[in-house]
Scaffold this active site. Structure first.
Site, PDB file in Angstrom:
ATOM      1  N   HIS A   8      28.661 -33.435  -0.252  1.00  0.00           N
ATOM      2  CA  HIS A   8      27.967 -33.872   0.966  1.00  0.00           C
ATOM      3  C   HIS A   8      27.950 -35.390   1.037  1.00  0.00           C
ATOM      4  O   HIS A   8      27.506 -36.064   0.098  1.00  0.00           O
ATOM      5  CB  HIS A   8      26.535 -33.339   0.957  1.00  0.00           C
ATOM      6  CG  HIS A   8      25.811 -33.519   2.252  1.00  0.00           C
ATOM      7  ND1 HIS A   8      25.884 -32.603   3.293  1.00  0.00           N
ATOM      8  CD2 HIS A   8      25.000 -34.507   2.688  1.00  0.00           C
ATOM      9  CE1 HIS A   8      25.146 -33.014   4.302  1.00  0.00           C
ATOM     10  NE2 HIS A   8      24.597 -34.185   3.959  1.00  0.00           N
ATOM     11  N   CYS A  40      24.065 -35.350  14.983  1.00  0.00           N
ATOM     12  CA  CYS A  40      25.089 -34.769  14.112  1.00  0.00           C
ATOM     13  C   CYS A  40      24.563 -33.451  13.556  1.00  0.00           C
ATOM     14  O   CYS A  40      23.460 -33.010  13.891  1.00  0.00           O
ATOM     15  CB  CYS A  40      25.447 -35.734  12.991  1.00  0.00           C
ATOM     16  SG  CYS A  40      24.053 -36.107  11.885  1.00  0.00           S
ATOM     17  N   ASP A  46      38.129 -41.849   9.596  1.00  0.00           N
ATOM     18  CA  ASP A  46      37.405 -41.237   8.479  1.00  0.00           C
ATOM     19  C   ASP A  46      37.898 -41.905   7.202  1.00  0.00           C
ATOM     20  O   ASP A  46      39.033 -41.683   6.782  1.00  0.00           O
ATOM     21  CB  ASP A  46      37.657 -39.724   8.440  1.00  0.00           C
ATOM     22  CG  ASP A  46      36.775 -39.000   7.437  1.00  0.00           C
ATOM     23  OD1 ASP A  46      36.219 -39.668   6.533  1.00  0.00           O
ATOM     24  OD2 ASP A  46      36.636 -37.768   7.546  1.00  0.00           O
ATOM     25  N   ARG A 103      36.477 -41.660   4.172  1.00  0.00           N
ATOM     26  CA  ARG A 103      35.948 -41.037   2.963  1.00  0.00           C
ATOM     27  C   ARG A 103      37.060 -40.695   1.971  1.00  0.00           C
ATOM     28  O   ARG A 103      38.126 -40.232   2.347  1.00  0.00           O
ATOM     29  CB  ARG A 103      35.166 -39.780   3.312  1.00  0.00           C
ATOM     30  CG  ARG A 103      33.841 -40.062   3.983  1.00  0.00           C
ATOM     31  CD  ARG A 103      33.152 -38.789   4.414  1.00  0.00           C
ATOM     32  NE  ARG A 103      33.922 -38.081   5.423  1.00  0.00           N
ATOM     33  CZ  ARG A 103      33.548 -36.913   5.945  1.00  0.00           C
ATOM     34  NH1 ARG A 103      32.447 -36.325   5.525  1.00  0.00           N
ATOM     35  NH2 ARG A 103      34.286 -36.339   6.881  1.00  0.00           N
TER      36      ARG A 103
END
Length: 208
Positions: A52, A66, A126, A128
């Site tokens: 997460h 979100c 993104d 990540r």
């Protein structure tokens, strides 16, 4: 690069439903983020894992822009019921940081989706990375996992980093009037979200 457990301490959690819960921190991770794991056991041979990414607005403040907060709540309930691992990665705003994420809110209010908004402020859609997640799992001895996610990129990155994702379990679609456009954008960017309310048909296997 190999990571090791820095500290592992028991933690009392109402959500653990009587199971033993431990908080683990690490040293030697690929970046300087203070990522941590919550281990709820005893663990099965192939533990359920939720990776997460931090969302202060959703996880802490309960923002409905979100679905992060509801996803975290759903994951914790399943981990408490079955035993498993929550990896909490400090990758706010899909890796762009809290301040930048708040900057993108102005663009999102003009009907620009969250991924495109990131790009318009000069960041990646993104950013990540999941190398730290792989390191954390390996340090915990969890090389084979069932992953709770609807993000195929997360699965692909972990597999490329040496984690055997034995099975995938998709998260629920936490649809509200406030996050409908956000969820549609996630679907368009590859997330496995299936909801007739969003005009997204369920997967073929679910309707057979």
């Amino acid at each position: 690069m190999t990571a090791t457990i820095r500290q592992r301490v028991p933690i009392a959690m109402n959500r653990a439903e009587g199971r033993t819960a431990q908080l683990a921190t690490f040293r030697g991770l690929a970046d300087e983020g203070e990522h941590f794991a919550c281990v709820i056991g005893p663990l099965p041979a192939v533990p359920l894992v939720r990776v997460h990414s931090e969302c202060v607005t959703g996880d802490v403040l309960g923002s409905t822009r979100c679905d992060c907060g509801p996803q975290l709540d759903e994951a914790m309930k399943q981990l408490a019921a079955e035993g498993g691992i929550l990896l909490y990665l400090r990758q706010e705003g899909r890796g762009i940081g809290l301040y930048n994420k708040i900057d993108t809110y102005h663009l999102q209010d003009r009907q620009i989706d969250t991924f495109r908004a990131n790009e318009l402020i000069g960041r990646g859609a993104d950013e990540r990375r999941y190398d730290v997640a792989a390191q954390m799992l390996q340090a915990l001895g969890a090389d084979r996992v069932e992953l709770l996610t609807n993000n195929p990129d997360k699965v692909a990155q972990l597999r490329s980093l040496g984690i055997e994702v034995v099975a995938e379990r998709t998260t629920s679609v936490h649809l509200t009037a406030a996050n409908a456009q956000y969820l549609k954008a996630k679907r368009e960017y590859g997330h496995e979200l299936h909801s007739t309310e969003l005009g997204m048909a369920p997967p073929r296997s679910a309707t057979a």
